[in-house]
Design an enzyme around this catalytic site. Sequence first.
Site, PDB file in Angstrom:
ATOM      1  N   ASN A  12      24.182  29.407 -22.277  1.00 26.71           N
ATOM      2  CA  ASN A  12      23.751  30.188 -23.443  1.00 26.71           C
ATOM      3  C   ASN A  12      23.651  31.628 -22.982  1.00 26.71           C
ATOM      4  O   ASN A  12      22.697  32.001 -22.304  1.00 26.71           O
ATOM      5  CB  ASN A  12      22.394  29.670 -23.943  1.00 26.71           C
ATOM      6  CG  ASN A  12      21.811  30.553 -25.051  1.00 26.71           C
ATOM      7  OD1 ASN A  12      22.496  31.447 -25.561  1.00 26.71           O
ATOM      8  ND2 ASN A  12      20.556  30.322 -25.398  1.00 26.71           N
ATOM      9  N   LYS A  14      23.032  34.189 -24.610  1.00 31.47           N
ATOM     10  CA  LYS A  14      22.095  35.012 -25.387  1.00 31.47           C
ATOM     11  C   LYS A  14      22.789  36.339 -25.739  1.00 31.47           C
ATOM     12  O   LYS A  14      24.002  36.355 -25.918  1.00 31.47           O
ATOM     13  CB  LYS A  14      20.773  35.189 -24.639  1.00 31.47           C
ATOM     14  CG  LYS A  14      20.215  33.818 -24.202  1.00 31.47           C
ATOM     15  CD  LYS A  14      18.799  33.843 -23.748  1.00 31.47           C
ATOM     16  CE  LYS A  14      18.368  32.421 -23.383  1.00 31.47           C
ATOM     17  NZ  LYS A  14      16.980  32.309 -22.997  1.00 31.47           N
ATOM     18  N   HIS A  99      17.061  27.446 -31.394  1.00 26.09           N
ATOM     19  CA  HIS A  99      16.569  27.940 -30.104  1.00 26.09           C
ATOM     20  C   HIS A  99      15.181  28.548 -30.294  1.00 26.09           C
ATOM     21  O   HIS A  99      14.904  29.160 -31.340  1.00 26.09           O
ATOM     22  CB  HIS A  99      17.537  28.983 -29.531  1.00 26.09           C
ATOM     23  CG  HIS A  99      17.236  29.314 -28.104  1.00 26.09           C
ATOM     24  ND1 HIS A  99      16.241  30.186 -27.751  1.00 26.09           N
ATOM     25  CD2 HIS A  99      17.756  28.841 -26.946  1.00 26.09           C
ATOM     26  CE1 HIS A  99      16.177  30.247 -26.424  1.00 26.09           C
ATOM     27  NE2 HIS A  99      17.085  29.442 -25.917  1.00 26.09           N
ATOM     28  N   GLU A 101      13.896  31.148 -29.251  1.00 20.71           N
ATOM     29  CA  GLU A 101      13.890  32.589 -29.544  1.00 20.71           C
ATOM     30  C   GLU A 101      14.135  32.842 -31.024  1.00 20.71           C
ATOM     31  O   GLU A 101      13.600  33.794 -31.593  1.00 20.71           O
ATOM     32  CB  GLU A 101      14.927  33.297 -28.644  1.00 20.71           C
ATOM     33  CG  GLU A 101      14.426  33.366 -27.199  1.00 20.71           C
ATOM     34  CD  GLU A 101      15.496  33.361 -26.135  1.00 20.71           C
ATOM     35  OE1 GLU A 101      16.681  33.607 -26.450  1.00 20.71           O
ATOM     36  OE2 GLU A 101      15.144  33.094 -24.959  1.00 20.71           O
ATOM     37  N   GLU A 171      13.692  22.472 -24.258  1.00 24.14           N
ATOM     38  CA  GLU A 171      13.476  23.742 -23.574  1.00 24.14           C
ATOM     39  C   GLU A 171      12.023  24.165 -23.736  1.00 24.14           C
ATOM     40  O   GLU A 171      11.659  24.776 -24.755  1.00 24.14           O
ATOM     41  CB  GLU A 171      14.376  24.830 -24.168  1.00 24.14           C
ATOM     42  CG  GLU A 171      15.859  24.542 -24.058  1.00 24.14           C
ATOM     43  CD  GLU A 171      16.682  25.825 -24.058  1.00 24.14           C
ATOM     44  OE1 GLU A 171      17.513  25.962 -23.151  1.00 24.14           O
ATOM     45  OE2 GLU A 171      16.468  26.682 -24.915  1.00 24.14           O
ATOM     46  N   GLY A 177      13.450  31.780 -19.029  1.00 25.08           N
ATOM     47  CA  GLY A 177      13.556  33.139 -18.500  1.00 25.08           C
ATOM     48  C   GLY A 177      12.378  33.558 -17.635  1.00 25.08           C
ATOM     49  O   GLY A 177      12.219  34.734 -17.333  1.00 25.08           O
ATOM     50  N   SER A 215      14.981  27.977 -16.936  1.00 31.97           N
ATOM     51  CA  SER A 215      15.020  28.331 -15.516  1.00 31.97           C
ATOM     52  C   SER A 215      15.751  27.315 -14.649  1.00 31.97           C
ATOM     53  O   SER A 215      15.328  27.037 -13.526  1.00 31.97           O
ATOM     54  CB  SER A 215      13.596  28.595 -14.984  1.00 31.97           C
ATOM     55  OG  SER A 215      13.014  29.699 -15.666  1.00 31.97           O
TER      56      SER A 215
HETATM   57  P1  13P Z   1      16.913  30.560 -18.776  1.00 29.77           P
HETATM   58  O1  13P Z   1      17.878  29.598 -18.065  1.00 29.77           O
HETATM   59  O2  13P Z   1      17.290  31.982 -18.579  1.00 29.77           O
HETATM   60  O3  13P Z   1      15.501  30.236 -18.457  1.00 29.77           O
HETATM   61  O4  13P Z   1      17.110  30.304 -20.352  1.00 29.77           O
HETATM   62  C1  13P Z   1      17.062  29.013 -20.849  1.00 29.77           C
HETATM   63  C2  13P Z   1      17.495  29.028 -22.259  1.00 29.77           C
HETATM   64  O5  13P Z   1      16.797  29.521 -23.141  1.00 29.77           O
HETATM   65  C3  13P Z   1      18.810  28.433 -22.582  1.00 29.77           C
HETATM   66  O6  13P Z   1      18.979  28.281 -23.959  1.00 29.77           O
END
Ligand code: 13P
Length: 260
Positions: A12, A14, A99, A101, A171, A177, A215
């Site tokens: 992903n 982002k 997601h 976010e 997640e 992150g 992560s």
């Molecule tokens: P990270 O791997 O950067 O922690 O992000 C995970 C994520 O949100 C994947 O959709």
Amino acid sequence: MTKQRSKLVVGNWKMHGRLAANAALLEGVAQGAQALPADVRVGVCVPFVYLAQAQALLGGSRVAWGSQDVSAHEQGAYTGEVAAGMVADFEAGFAIVGHSERRAYHGESPELVAVKTQRALAAGVTPIVCVGETLEERESGATEQVVGAQLDAVLAVLSEQEAAQIVVAYEPVWAIGTGRSATTQQAQQVHAFLRARLAAKGANVADVPLLYGGSVKPDNAAELFRQADIDGGLIGGASLKAQDFLAICAAATAGASVAG
Ligand code: 13P
């Protein structure tokens, strides 16, 4: 005996990337993926505007591509939105929906995520439905209640046949992150809970791929992916470096699963 499910690792990106850097990354992943074990499926979810680039550079490779969202509407006067059918025009294999976010920053409700899941399925794009609890919810013991409700909202609008076609990603919000992954035990526990919830929808639904995200890095991927109910990963930051992403994909071979 645990049934052996094939493994799936999806990047992903982002809101990262530019044409020139993407080209190097996509070509690096496509090339490196040739050496991956045959049972590992790979995909990358890119910003909408780079779907055409992903299609051009990944077409014919082992790597699928997809979007990070789709509209809840089929078409119409929805300025700025992108329909699942448009994503399908670029042969996207996947669309991430729900997601954390988007739930947090764009106010997406469980019901909206459910409609987006339906839109993706109707367009022939596999939805990757994300669920996850915040740190506060985990600490108050509400993890299963939260992720269960998020998953149930989606399952409620799908037939058994449709539900069997989705991918689910767990997640934990506190692990995204932050460099703080869930422990393998924490992740496996929630995955087993989600697996049971899926199985309750129907025998065909029990084996939908359950990805862990938050992560995941080359040094913790193998241990996570060895868990009985973890079928792969949804990778954020580490998917932006071809070498790291490929190392994570390589760690996902199903042969490494433990019986559970
Ligand atoms: P990270 O791997 O950067 O922690 O992000 C995970 C994520 O949100 C994947 O959709």
